[in-house]
Enzyme design. Sequence first.
Site, PDB file in Angstrom:
ATOM      1  N   HIS A 109       0.825  -1.207   0.000  1.00  0.00           N
ATOM      2  CA  HIS A 109       0.000   0.000   0.000  1.00  0.00           C
ATOM      3  C   HIS A 109       0.863   1.262   0.000  1.00  0.00           C
ATOM      4  O   HIS A 109       2.052   1.200   0.271  1.00  0.00           O
ATOM      5  CB  HIS A 109      -0.964   0.012   1.192  1.00  0.00           C
ATOM      6  CG  HIS A 109      -0.288   0.096   2.514  1.00  0.00           C
ATOM      7  ND1 HIS A 109       0.305  -0.986   3.115  1.00  0.00           N
ATOM      8  CD2 HIS A 109      -0.111   1.141   3.356  1.00  0.00           C
ATOM      9  CE1 HIS A 109       0.821  -0.608   4.276  1.00  0.00           C
ATOM     10  NE2 HIS A 109       0.593   0.673   4.444  1.00  0.00           N
ATOM     11  N   HIS A 146       0.955   5.478   1.211  1.00  0.00           N
ATOM     12  CA  HIS A 146       0.446   6.602   2.004  1.00  0.00           C
ATOM     13  C   HIS A 146       1.071   7.873   1.468  1.00  0.00           C
ATOM     14  O   HIS A 146       2.292   7.923   1.265  1.00  0.00           O
ATOM     15  CB  HIS A 146       0.875   6.495   3.474  1.00  0.00           C
ATOM     16  CG  HIS A 146       0.102   5.538   4.281  1.00  0.00           C
ATOM     17  ND1 HIS A 146      -0.999   5.907   5.021  1.00  0.00           N
ATOM     18  CD2 HIS A 146       0.265   4.211   4.481  1.00  0.00           C
ATOM     19  CE1 HIS A 146      -1.471   4.852   5.658  1.00  0.00           C
ATOM     20  NE2 HIS A 146      -0.723   3.805   5.339  1.00  0.00           N
ATOM     21  N   TYR A 165       2.972   9.483  11.275  1.00  0.00           N
ATOM     22  CA  TYR A 165       2.342   8.205  10.953  1.00  0.00           C
ATOM     23  C   TYR A 165       2.844   7.679   9.612  1.00  0.00           C
ATOM     24  O   TYR A 165       3.220   6.514   9.484  1.00  0.00           O
ATOM     25  CB  TYR A 165       0.817   8.376  10.932  1.00  0.00           C
ATOM     26  CG  TYR A 165       0.075   7.140  10.509  1.00  0.00           C
ATOM     27  CD1 TYR A 165      -0.063   6.054  11.373  1.00  0.00           C
ATOM     28  CD2 TYR A 165      -0.497   7.050   9.247  1.00  0.00           C
ATOM     29  CE1 TYR A 165      -0.743   4.911  10.981  1.00  0.00           C
ATOM     30  CE2 TYR A 165      -1.182   5.921   8.849  1.00  0.00           C
ATOM     31  CZ  TYR A 165      -1.304   4.856   9.714  1.00  0.00           C
ATOM     32  OH  TYR A 165      -1.973   3.723   9.318  1.00  0.00           O
ATOM     33  N   GLN A 180       5.572   4.120   8.361  1.00  0.00           N
ATOM     34  CA  GLN A 180       4.906   2.991   7.697  1.00  0.00           C
ATOM     35  C   GLN A 180       5.818   1.792   7.544  1.00  0.00           C
ATOM     36  O   GLN A 180       5.402   0.671   7.778  1.00  0.00           O
ATOM     37  CB  GLN A 180       4.349   3.410   6.334  1.00  0.00           C
ATOM     38  CG  GLN A 180       3.083   4.194   6.420  1.00  0.00           C
ATOM     39  CD  GLN A 180       2.011   3.415   7.140  1.00  0.00           C
ATOM     40  OE1 GLN A 180       1.569   2.361   6.706  1.00  0.00           O
ATOM     41  NE2 GLN A 180       1.578   3.923   8.277  1.00  0.00           N
TER      42      GLN A 180
END
Length: 123
Positions: free
Chosen positions: A49, A51, A114, A118
């Site tokens: 994924h 971000h 945040y 990751q």
Amino acid sequence: MLYYHIVWCVKHRYPILQGQVETDLKEILTDIASDNEIVVLELETGKDHVHMLISCKSQHVIPSIMKAFKGSSARKLFLKHPELKNKLWGDHMWNSSYFVSTVSDNTEEQIKHYIQNQQIDHR
């Protein structure tokens, strides 16, 4: 300027965002952002994924932004790494869905932290 935290996943959550693929993806996404007058404040991947924390003008609409990021990056990655089509069973690179959240001045640093973590959080 508007701030968005956006997240999207590889189709079937297949862990392909590693090594040179990850490096190339980050470069491609940064180029796409620049071409579209979008500022990338943070960018990090997990194995399956992406971000991003981005800043853009109010005329940018999320569906168009996501189409640019997902569509262009998939085409460019498949050209650079044709083996990915075999790993994804000849399928699309990205899941059709995505997550978007607006980010305020109060939460910007929290979201940056945040995203920066990751790689650590998903090992």
